[in-house]
Design an enzyme around this catalytic site. Structure first.
Site, PDB file in Angstrom:
ATOM      1  N   GLU A 195       9.918   1.154  10.865  1.00 26.91           N
ATOM      2  CA  GLU A 195      10.888   2.255  10.821  1.00 26.91           C
ATOM      3  C   GLU A 195      10.065   3.523  10.996  1.00 26.91           C
ATOM      4  O   GLU A 195       9.286   3.894  10.123  1.00 26.91           O
ATOM      5  CB  GLU A 195      11.662   2.239   9.504  1.00 26.91           C
ATOM      6  N   LYS A 209       0.857  -1.183   0.000  1.00 25.56           N
ATOM      7  CA  LYS A 209       0.000   0.000   0.000  1.00 25.56           C
ATOM      8  C   LYS A 209       0.894   1.235   0.000  1.00 25.56           C
ATOM      9  O   LYS A 209       1.565   1.525   0.984  1.00 25.56           O
ATOM     10  CB  LYS A 209      -0.923   0.052   1.224  1.00 25.56           C
ATOM     11  N   CYS A 212      12.903  11.201   7.916  1.00 27.71           N
ATOM     12  CA  CYS A 212      12.828  10.702   9.297  1.00 27.71           C
ATOM     13  C   CYS A 212      14.131  10.903  10.064  1.00 27.71           C
ATOM     14  O   CYS A 212      14.113  10.994  11.288  1.00 27.71           O
ATOM     15  CB  CYS A 212      12.427   9.229   9.293  1.00 27.71           C
ATOM     16  N   GLU A 243       8.623  15.319  16.401  1.00 25.69           N
ATOM     17  CA  GLU A 243       9.089  15.275  15.015  1.00 25.69           C
ATOM     18  C   GLU A 243       8.205  16.208  14.183  1.00 25.69           C
ATOM     19  O   GLU A 243       7.013  15.959  14.020  1.00 25.69           O
ATOM     20  CB  GLU A 243       9.010  13.856  14.470  1.00 25.69           C
TER      21      GLU A 243
END
Length: 506
Positions: free
Chosen positions: A273, A197, A307, A404
């Site tokens: 991750e 996906k 990231c 983040e």
């Protein structure tokens, strides 16, 4: 100074509109065919340069995931892919890599219009990197070996490395191509079959890769691509009783939901991750200009949508003032604009939601009392462009130092001692990456062994490779991408034991 956006746009349209490719693939790719979703639903994919619709994409939901998983299951249980020698699988992966090389410009353009990524960078780095990732794992496909064991009793034993089965991959929008290859190449090399996906923001390149897979002769059902939303298609994949493994890259919050789904369904193994709030530690002996250039790339590459972005920069007090001055100069000279323009260094954020999230964090930073050194605003009135933004006088408990942000926003802080720097670097729930800038080997050794993160860059940043394992500590997840560690995520170890009689040797 920032590029004047009016020079890049006229009548709200980008001037650097290179020949935008015709969008050829907008349907689900299941069992080797492009098909409509069972519901007939579609969703829009948006060009972040303008906020305009690029194409309508078939929206996969639970029923479509069921069909795709069934195709992958049959291809795994009864098909040739897991049963052929690794060297045969390698031939298909190498053919696929060659087809990717032949279509670099078109795929690069798809990622530029879908994700706001720099066209020249996609063309020179991302898409060639995809082809090379397929080649790397093609080279590993015929080197999957078990071991002969020597038990302490009269037994003969050995291990087999077997493909884990049907793998569900859920990939993010910030590196649509790189993430596709990072997940698909090792799992196919291992002999698994796949339902992938792509992120709903960036489905275009994944569908194009599926088309090339078919051209490369990869058997039907081995690779299935189902665009859709996380809450429907993603949830259906992670909770599916017939999926044997989930690999996910994305936010920590969603990673938690995927683990819950895996546990509640068939206890499928999961690799994650997730987010990061990576520290960059710059010591007094560093070359200030080089350190500032590294720090700039560390936070502004891919418009901060990465990231491992070096979003927390800690500078030793001896060079702090000079560093801050350099940093501001460099940030002000950074060129933001249409990602098709080869002079531009930063394109638009991926979508309106991300754009607004970043701007809200910038407001938080101001309200919490951090000093805004440069940037802090959006650019133009069309598209999702944000100025490179640097805060100083940041306290470690501020939201901009803890969360983040996933945008071009740096939190700049000062430290005195090595011990203080290590403590600050580890003062985060994340542990994905870290950078160290020093000429002192003792400092480099001590600090790299003291930071709890999955990859540490010394005097460099963003240095990835197919042969360098990458993954997180703490709430940045677990399991490695890249390297042979990634291949092993998609393999099961089976021990086979048989008695031996009257052998002269145990």
């Amino acid at each position: 100074k920032h590029t004047n956006m009016s020079s890049l746009f006229s009548n709200g349209k980008p001037n650097f509109s290179l020949e935008i490719p015709t969008i050829k693939f907008t349907k689900l790719f299941i069992n080797g065919q492009f098909v409509d979703s069972l519901s007939g639903k579609e969703f829009e994919t948006i060009d972040p340069r303008s906020g305009e619709v690029i194409a309508k994409i078939a929206e996969g939901e639970k029923e479509d995931i069921d069909v795709a998983v069934r195709a992958a299951r049959v291809a795994f249980d009864d098909g040739p892919w897991p049963r052929m020698p690794g060297a045969e699988r390698a031939k298909f992966l190498l053919k696929w890599a060659d087809l990717i090389d032949q279509n670099i410009e078109e795929i690069a353009a798809l990622d530029t219009i879908d994700a706001g990524k720099l066209y020249t960078f996609c063309k020179a780095v991302d898409i060639p990197g995809v082809a090379n990732t397929f080649r790397y794992y093609a080279g590993a496909a015929d080197k999957i070996h078990g071991e002969v064991l020597k038990p302490a009793r009269e037994l003969h034993a050995y291990t087999l490395m077997e493909p884990i089965g049907v793998v569900g991959h859920i990939i993010p929008w910030n590196f649509p191509s790189t993430m596709f290859a990072t997940k698909v190449a090792p799992s196919l090399a291992a002999g698994c079959t796949i339902v992938l996906k792509p992120a709903e923001q960036t489905p275009l390149s994944a569908l194009f890769y599926a088309h090339l897979a078919k051209q490369a002769g990869i058997p039907d059902g081995v690779l299935n691509v189902v665009p859709g939303f996380g809450a429907t298609a993603g949830a259906a994949l992670s909770s599916h009783m017939d999926v044997d493994k989930i690999s996910f890259t994305g936010s920590t919050e969603v990673g938690r939901e995927i683990m819950i789904s895996a546990a509640r369904s068939n206890l499928k193994p999961v690799s994650l991750e997730l987010g990061g709030k990576s520290p960059l530690l710059i010591f007094d002996d560093a070359d200030v200009d080089k350190a500032a250039a590294l720090a700039l790339i560390g936070i502004l590459s891919n418009k901060g949508e990465i990231c491992v972005a070096g979003s927390r920069v800690f500078v030793q007090e001896g060079i702090y003032d000079e560093f801050e001055k350099r940093m501001v100069e460099k940030a002000k000279a950074w060129i933001v604009g249409d990602p098709f323009d080869p002079k531009v260094q930063q394109g638009p954020q991926v979508d309106k939601k991300q754009f607004e999230k970043i701007l809200s964090y910038i407001e938080h930073g101001k309200q919490e009392g951090a000093t805004l050194l440069t940037g802090g605003k959006n650019i133009g009135n069309k598209g999702y462009y944000i100025e490179p933004t640097i805060f100083s006088n940041v306290k470690e408990d501020m939201l901009i130092a803890q969360d983040e942000i996933f945008g071009p926003v740096m939190a700049l802080m000062k430290f005195k001692t090595i011990e203080e720097a290590i403590k600050s670097a580890n003062n985060t729930r994340y542990g994905l990456a870290a950078g160290i800038v020093t000429k002192n080997l003792d400092i480099a050794n001590t600090v790299s062994r003291s930071i709890r993160a999955g990859i540490i860059w010394i005097n460099c940043y963003f240095e990835f490779g197919n042969d360098i394992p990458f993954g997180g500590y703490k709430m940045s997840g677990f399991g490695k991408d890249f390297g042979l560690e990634s291949l092993h995520k998609y393999l099961q170890v089976k021990s086979v034991v048989t008695p031996i009689y009257n052998s002269p040797w145990l």
